[in-house]
Design a protein around this motif. Structure first.
Motif, PDB file in Angstrom:
ATOM      1  N   ASN A  66      23.653   8.110  -6.755  1.00 37.85           N
ATOM      2  CA  ASN A  66      22.520   7.216  -7.019  1.00 37.85           C
ATOM      3  C   ASN A  66      22.601   5.862  -6.324  1.00 37.85           C
ATOM      4  O   ASN A  66      21.573   5.207  -6.183  1.00 37.85           O
ATOM      5  CB  ASN A  66      22.386   7.005  -8.521  1.00 37.85           C
ATOM      6  CG  ASN A  66      23.615   6.365  -9.133  1.00 37.85           C
ATOM      7  OD1 ASN A  66      24.701   6.452  -8.585  1.00 37.85           O
ATOM      8  ND2 ASN A  66      23.456   5.717 -10.261  1.00 37.85           N
ATOM      9  N   ASP A  67      23.790   5.453  -5.903  1.00 37.97           N
ATOM     10  CA  ASP A  67      23.868   4.126  -5.297  1.00 37.97           C
ATOM     11  C   ASP A  67      24.675   4.104  -4.007  1.00 37.97           C
ATOM     12  O   ASP A  67      24.949   3.046  -3.458  1.00 37.97           O
ATOM     13  CB  ASP A  67      24.456   3.106  -6.286  1.00 37.97           C
ATOM     14  CG  ASP A  67      25.872   3.459  -6.717  1.00 37.97           C
ATOM     15  OD1 ASP A  67      26.395   2.798  -7.633  1.00 37.97           O
ATOM     16  OD2 ASP A  67      26.459   4.417  -6.157  1.00 37.97           O
ATOM     17  N   ASP A  68      25.058   5.311  -3.545  1.00 41.09           N
ATOM     18  CA  ASP A  68      25.790   5.447  -2.291  1.00 41.09           C
ATOM     19  C   ASP A  68      27.124   4.693  -2.303  1.00 41.09           C
ATOM     20  O   ASP A  68      27.639   4.367  -1.230  1.00 41.09           O
ATOM     21  CB  ASP A  68      24.944   5.000  -1.100  1.00 41.09           C
ATOM     22  CG  ASP A  68      23.893   6.041  -0.732  1.00 41.09           C
ATOM     23  OD1 ASP A  68      23.074   5.768   0.163  1.00 41.09           O
ATOM     24  OD2 ASP A  68      23.898   7.128  -1.351  1.00 41.09           O
ATOM     25  N   SER A  69      27.638   4.409  -3.467  1.00 38.13           N
ATOM     26  CA  SER A  69      28.993   3.853  -3.472  1.00 38.13           C
ATOM     27  C   SER A  69      29.966   4.924  -3.018  1.00 38.13           C
ATOM     28  O   SER A  69      29.714   6.128  -3.176  1.00 38.13           O
ATOM     29  CB  SER A  69      29.359   3.333  -4.860  1.00 38.13           C
ATOM     30  OG  SER A  69      29.249   4.354  -5.826  1.00 38.13           O
ATOM     31  N   THR A  70      31.086   4.502  -2.439  1.00 35.92           N
ATOM     32  CA  THR A  70      32.015   5.434  -1.827  1.00 35.92           C
ATOM     33  C   THR A  70      33.447   5.172  -2.266  1.00 35.92           C
ATOM     34  O   THR A  70      33.782   4.071  -2.729  1.00 35.92           O
ATOM     35  CB  THR A  70      31.953   5.330  -0.290  1.00 35.92           C
ATOM     36  OG1 THR A  70      32.288   3.992   0.103  1.00 35.92           O
ATOM     37  CG2 THR A  70      30.575   5.684   0.238  1.00 35.92           C
ATOM     38  N   ASN A  71      34.284   6.187  -2.134  1.00 34.18           N
ATOM     39  CA  ASN A  71      35.725   5.989  -2.275  1.00 34.18           C
ATOM     40  C   ASN A  71      36.431   6.924  -1.309  1.00 34.18           C
ATOM     41  O   ASN A  71      35.855   7.905  -0.812  1.00 34.18           O
ATOM     42  CB  ASN A  71      36.210   6.156  -3.716  1.00 34.18           C
ATOM     43  CG  ASN A  71      35.973   7.529  -4.277  1.00 34.18           C
ATOM     44  OD1 ASN A  71      35.243   8.334  -3.708  1.00 34.18           O
ATOM     45  ND2 ASN A  71      36.581   7.816  -5.426  1.00 34.18           N
ATOM     46  N   TYR A  72      37.694   6.596  -1.027  1.00 35.31           N
ATOM     47  CA  TYR A  72      38.446   7.295   0.009  1.00 35.31           C
ATOM     48  C   TYR A  72      39.869   7.569  -0.432  1.00 35.31           C
ATOM     49  O   TYR A  72      40.446   6.817  -1.225  1.00 35.31           O
ATOM     50  CB  TYR A  72      38.484   6.449   1.290  1.00 35.31           C
ATOM     51  CG  TYR A  72      37.122   6.234   1.915  1.00 35.31           C
ATOM     52  CD1 TYR A  72      36.347   5.140   1.583  1.00 35.31           C
ATOM     53  CD2 TYR A  72      36.624   7.160   2.837  1.00 35.31           C
ATOM     54  CE1 TYR A  72      35.084   4.960   2.141  1.00 35.31           C
ATOM     55  CE2 TYR A  72      35.368   6.993   3.399  1.00 35.31           C
ATOM     56  CZ  TYR A  72      34.608   5.891   3.042  1.00 35.31           C
ATOM     57  OH  TYR A  72      33.358   5.725   3.604  1.00 35.31           O
ATOM     58  N   GLY A  73      40.422   8.633   0.117  1.00 37.48           N
ATOM     59  CA  GLY A  73      41.836   8.858  -0.059  1.00 37.48           C
ATOM     60  C   GLY A  73      42.629   7.810   0.700  1.00 37.48           C
ATOM     61  O   GLY A  73      42.171   7.301   1.734  1.00 37.48           O
TER      62      GLY A  73
END
Length: 124
Positions: free
Chosen positions: A54-61
């Motif tokens: 819904n807000d295009d927030s992201t996370n990564y390894g």
């Protein structure tokens, strides 16, 4: 139901770049949190990146932070993984995943739908 098809894998030299794409079927693509995972031979499936519905927030390894970027185009029902500064240890089969998730998740079991995977090989 969501069907996912990955593309864009291949062979690249260390330091090079690739962009993976994951095309999704269905009219509710925008409702799904999307993730990329990878699995190398003899290793467990590893979280690479996720993007919230819904807000295009992201996370990564941790191993890909600063090198990989996940993005999505809801009009095209597609999620992308831009991979830069590739290393031989990035070699794996890369999988796209989708889930009706309220938050970003790093655990593979949280995602209900999976693509067939695309091979990425980085030569030294």
């Amino acid at each position: 139901q969501v069907q996912l098809v990955e593309s864009g894998g291949g062979l690249v030299q260390a330091g090079g770049s690739l962009r993976l794409s994951c095309a999704a079927s269905g009219r509710t693509f925008s409702a799904y949190t999307m993730g990329w995972f990878r699995q190398a031979p003899g290793k467990e499936r590893e979280f690479v990146a996720g993007i919230k519905w819904n807000d295009d927030s992201t996370n990564y390894g941790e191993s890909v932070k600063g090198r990989f970027t996940i993005s999505r185009d809801n009009a095209k029902n597609t999620v992308y993984l831009q991979m830069n500064s590739l290393k031989p240890e990035d070699t794996a089969v890369y999988y796209c995943a989708a889930g009706l998730l309220a938050a970003l998740r790093r655990v593979a079991d949280d995602y209900a739908y999976w693509g067939q995977g695309t091979q990425v090989t980085v030569s030294s």
